[in-house]
Design a protein around this motif. Structure first.
Motif, PDB file in Angstrom:
ATOM      1  N   LEU A  56     -57.719  66.415   1.154  1.00 14.51           N
ATOM      2  CA  LEU A  56     -56.726  67.031   0.263  1.00 14.51           C
ATOM      3  C   LEU A  56     -55.360  67.128   0.935  1.00 14.51           C
ATOM      4  N   GLU A  57     -55.351  67.484   2.224  1.00 19.29           N
ATOM      5  CA  GLU A  57     -54.081  67.601   2.958  1.00 19.29           C
ATOM      6  C   GLU A  57     -53.381  66.252   3.072  1.00 19.29           C
ATOM      7  N   ARG A  58     -54.168  65.210   3.231  1.00 17.14           N
ATOM      8  CA  ARG A  58     -53.586  63.866   3.389  1.00 17.14           C
ATOM      9  C   ARG A  58     -52.756  63.482   2.174  1.00 17.14           C
ATOM     10  N   ARG A  59     -53.219  63.890   0.982  1.00 17.12           N
ATOM     11  CA  ARG A  59     -52.481  63.567  -0.252  1.00 17.12           C
ATOM     12  C   ARG A  59     -51.659  64.753  -0.751  1.00 17.12           C
ATOM     13  N   ARG A  60     -51.579  65.817   0.072  1.00 11.50           N
ATOM     14  CA  ARG A  60     -50.813  67.027  -0.248  1.00 11.50           C
ATOM     15  C   ARG A  60     -51.223  67.610  -1.606  1.00 11.50           C
ATOM     16  N   VAL A  61     -52.508  67.522  -1.913  1.00 13.07           N
ATOM     17  CA  VAL A  61     -53.022  68.111  -3.153  1.00 13.07           C
ATOM     18  C   VAL A  61     -53.293  69.594  -2.911  1.00 13.07           C
ATOM     19  N   ARG A  62     -52.721  70.441  -3.771  1.00 10.38           N
ATOM     20  CA  ARG A  62     -52.914  71.892  -3.646  1.00 10.38           C
ATOM     21  C   ARG A  62     -54.049  72.331  -4.565  1.00 10.38           C
ATOM     22  N   VAL A  63     -55.028  73.018  -4.002  1.00 11.22           N
ATOM     23  CA  VAL A  63     -56.129  73.539  -4.809  1.00 11.22           C
ATOM     24  C   VAL A  63     -56.023  75.058  -4.862  1.00 11.22           C
ATOM     25  N   GLU A  64     -55.892  75.598  -6.067  1.00 12.84           N
ATOM     26  CA  GLU A  64     -55.845  77.051  -6.258  1.00 12.84           C
ATOM     27  C   GLU A  64     -57.194  77.516  -6.791  1.00 12.84           C
ATOM     28  N   THR A  65     -57.673  78.649  -6.288  1.00 12.31           N
ATOM     29  CA  THR A  65     -58.924  79.194  -6.806  1.00 12.31           C
ATOM     30  C   THR A  65     -58.639  80.501  -7.549  1.00 12.31           C
ATOM     31  N   ARG A  66     -59.253  80.647  -8.689  1.00 12.79           N
ATOM     32  CA  ARG A  66     -59.126  81.859  -9.496  1.00 12.79           C
ATOM     33  C   ARG A  66     -60.526  82.348  -9.824  1.00 12.79           C
ATOM     34  N   LEU A  67     -61.099  83.076  -8.871  1.00  6.16           N
ATOM     35  CA  LEU A  67     -62.481  83.526  -8.979  1.00  6.16           C
ATOM     36  C   LEU A  67     -62.519  85.054  -8.917  1.00  6.16           C
ATOM     37  N   PRO A  68     -62.861  85.723 -10.013  1.00  2.01           N
ATOM     38  CA  PRO A  68     -62.864  87.191 -10.028  1.00  2.01           C
ATOM     39  C   PRO A  68     -63.842  87.770  -9.001  1.00  2.01           C
ATOM     40  N   ASP A  69     -63.495  88.948  -8.469  1.00  2.00           N
ATOM     41  CA  ASP A  69     -64.350  89.617  -7.481  1.00  2.00           C
ATOM     42  C   ASP A  69     -65.698  90.020  -8.071  1.00  2.00           C
ATOM     43  N   ASP A  70     -65.721  90.329  -9.367  1.00  2.00           N
ATOM     44  CA  ASP A  70     -66.959  90.821  -9.979  1.00  2.00           C
ATOM     45  C   ASP A  70     -67.760  89.712 -10.669  1.00  2.00           C
ATOM     46  N   LEU A  71     -67.521  88.459 -10.276  1.00  2.00           N
ATOM     47  CA  LEU A  71     -68.238  87.323 -10.866  1.00  2.00           C
ATOM     48  C   LEU A  71     -69.733  87.426 -10.548  1.00  2.00           C
ATOM     49  N   PRO A  72     -70.615  87.348 -11.563  1.00  2.00           N
ATOM     50  CA  PRO A  72     -72.050  87.429 -11.249  1.00  2.00           C
ATOM     51  C   PRO A  72     -72.517  86.190 -10.484  1.00  2.00           C
ATOM     52  N   GLU A  73     -73.610  86.328  -9.754  1.00  2.00           N
ATOM     53  CA  GLU A  73     -74.189  85.173  -9.056  1.00  2.00           C
ATOM     54  C   GLU A  73     -74.794  84.222 -10.079  1.00  2.00           C
ATOM     55  N   LEU A  74     -74.823  82.956  -9.719  1.00  2.00           N
ATOM     56  CA  LEU A  74     -75.436  81.943 -10.577  1.00  2.00           C
ATOM     57  C   LEU A  74     -76.925  81.856 -10.295  1.00  2.00           C
ATOM     58  N   HIS A  75     -77.696  81.490 -11.309  1.00  2.00           N
ATOM     59  CA  HIS A  75     -79.117  81.160 -11.122  1.00  2.00           C
ATOM     60  C   HIS A  75     -79.160  79.634 -11.044  1.00  2.00           C
ATOM     61  N   ALA A  76     -79.048  79.105  -9.823  1.00  2.00           N
ATOM     62  CA  ALA A  76     -78.826  77.667  -9.678  1.00  2.00           C
ATOM     63  C   ALA A  76     -79.437  77.124  -8.396  1.00  2.00           C
ATOM     64  N   ASP A  77     -79.525  75.803  -8.360  1.00  2.00           N
ATOM     65  CA  ASP A  77     -79.938  75.100  -7.150  1.00  2.00           C
ATOM     66  C   ASP A  77     -78.693  74.953  -6.265  1.00  2.00           C
ATOM     67  N   PRO A  78     -78.692  75.505  -5.053  1.00  2.00           N
ATOM     68  CA  PRO A  78     -77.481  75.455  -4.203  1.00  2.00           C
ATOM     69  C   PRO A  78     -76.970  74.040  -3.952  1.00  2.00           C
ATOM     70  N   ASP A  79     -77.893  73.079  -3.715  1.00  3.19           N
ATOM     71  CA  ASP A  79     -77.473  71.691  -3.478  1.00  3.19           C
ATOM     72  C   ASP A  79     -76.872  71.082  -4.738  1.00  3.19           C
ATOM     73  N   GLY A  80     -77.475  71.402  -5.888  1.00  2.00           N
ATOM     74  CA  GLY A  80     -76.951  70.890  -7.154  1.00  2.00           C
ATOM     75  C   GLY A  80     -75.569  71.441  -7.449  1.00  2.00           C
ATOM     76  N   LEU A  81     -75.379  72.740  -7.198  1.00  2.00           N
ATOM     77  CA  LEU A  81     -74.068  73.357  -7.411  1.00  2.00           C
ATOM     78  C   LEU A  81     -73.030  72.722  -6.482  1.00  2.00           C
ATOM     79  N   HIS A  82     -73.432  72.457  -5.246  1.00  2.00           N
ATOM     80  CA  HIS A  82     -72.530  71.802  -4.276  1.00  2.00           C
ATOM     81  C   HIS A  82     -72.088  70.439  -4.812  1.00  2.00           C
ATOM     82  N   GLN A  83     -73.037  69.675  -5.355  1.00  2.00           N
ATOM     83  CA  GLN A  83     -72.715  68.344  -5.900  1.00  2.00           C
ATOM     84  C   GLN A  83     -71.764  68.454  -7.083  1.00  2.00           C
ATOM     85  N   ILE A  84     -72.008  69.445  -7.958  1.00  2.00           N
ATOM     86  CA  ILE A  84     -71.128  69.642  -9.118  1.00  2.00           C
ATOM     87  C   ILE A  84     -69.697  69.901  -8.654  1.00  2.00           C
ATOM     88  N   LEU A  85     -69.540  70.873  -7.750  1.00  2.00           N
ATOM     89  CA  LEU A  85     -68.205  71.253  -7.271  1.00  2.00           C
ATOM     90  C   LEU A  85     -67.527  70.103  -6.530  1.00  2.00           C
TER      91      LEU A  85
END
Length: 252
Positions: free
Chosen positions: A120-149
């Motif tokens: 991301l730094e190489r192409r100077r792409v800025r990534v902003e995250t907007r994740l609320p503090d009270d976001l519930p946990e997901l019922h998910a496969d951690p590896d699958g979620l990693h692949q999605i993101l």
């Protein structure tokens, strides 16, 4: 003012839209069945010689002349590209029953952004995250979620111009007593034309010369395995928006 359309018309339109989406998912499943029967054998047959080619090129690099070094580096880069295609193919084709557990989305996002930091730094792409503090946990496969993101952030970062913006946002949703988390990745790139919004999720469809056409198909597959929902549209920055809805962990 004009007369309002009967509510039944909107209901029928929604039902037809749902049927069209189900039909497209069926077509994807049929393609998946064809790909699945070939993927494992193909991965083995291609993977072994690729490793030999790549290792040999890297072994020869230190003693090579300047022109030869450039060519050898090209060999290493191209073999890695083919390896990535094979990995994507395997991920896409492998029928899985995800091992689901409670997963915190902010931590998963942080890990993916850390992994992609140099790219991301190489192409100077800025990534902003907007994740609320009270976001519930997901019922998910951690590896699958990693692949999605990973696939969604990489896809967005490749869509924007150098110095572009990508936003990763999430919010809690409750419908009919069931909690879920809606994750959105959007960018300020050129966006996806309406005619292509369903096709970009199909396996092997790509608009980039170097693309495998499997990244978003992998996302669609994993989301479906979780009983989730994936939509493509236009985001607040004017570019593409990919919205994933996944079930939240039940409150005990």
């Amino acid at each position: 003012g004009g007369e309002r359309a009967p509510s039944g018309v909107a209901l029928v339109a929604r039902d037809l839209s749902a049927q069209v989406r189900l039909d497209r998912q069926l077509v994807r499943s049929e393609k998946l069945a064809m790909v699945g029967s070939l993927a494992a054998g193909l991965a083995h047959e291609i993977g072994t010689p690729l490793n030999v080619i790549s290792a040999t090129a890297e072994f020869l690099l230190p003693d090579a002349g300047e022109e030869a070094r450039a060519q050898l580096r090209g060999i290493v880069a191209e073999t890695e590209r083919i390896s990535r295609l094979v990995r994507d193919l395997l991920t896409f084709a492998r029928a899985t029953s995800p091992g689901k557990t409670a997963v915190a989305l902010p931590g998963a996002v942080a890990r993916v952004l850390s992994l992609l930091r140099i790219t991301l730094e190489r192409r100077r792409v800025r990534v902003e995250t907007r994740l609320p503090d009270d976001l519930p946990e997901l019922h998910a496969d951690p590896d699958g979620l990693h692949q999605i993101l990973l696939n969604l952030v990489v896809n967005a970062s490749q869509a924007v111009a150098e110095g572009g913006r990508v936003v990763v946002a999430a919010r809690a949703v409750e419908e009919d007593g069931e909690r879920s988390v809606q994750l959105e990745v959007h960018d300020d790139g050129p966006g996806v034309p309406p005619a292509l919004r369903e096709r970009v999720l199909d396996p092997f469809f790509t608009t980039r010369a170097e693309g495998t056409g499997l990244g978003l198909a992998v996302v669609a597959r994993i989301v479906a395995d979780h009983g989730g929902d994936l939509r493509v549209g236009t985001g607040p920055l004017g570019g593409a928006s990919f919205t994933v809805q996944l079930p939240a962990e039940e409150v005990r």
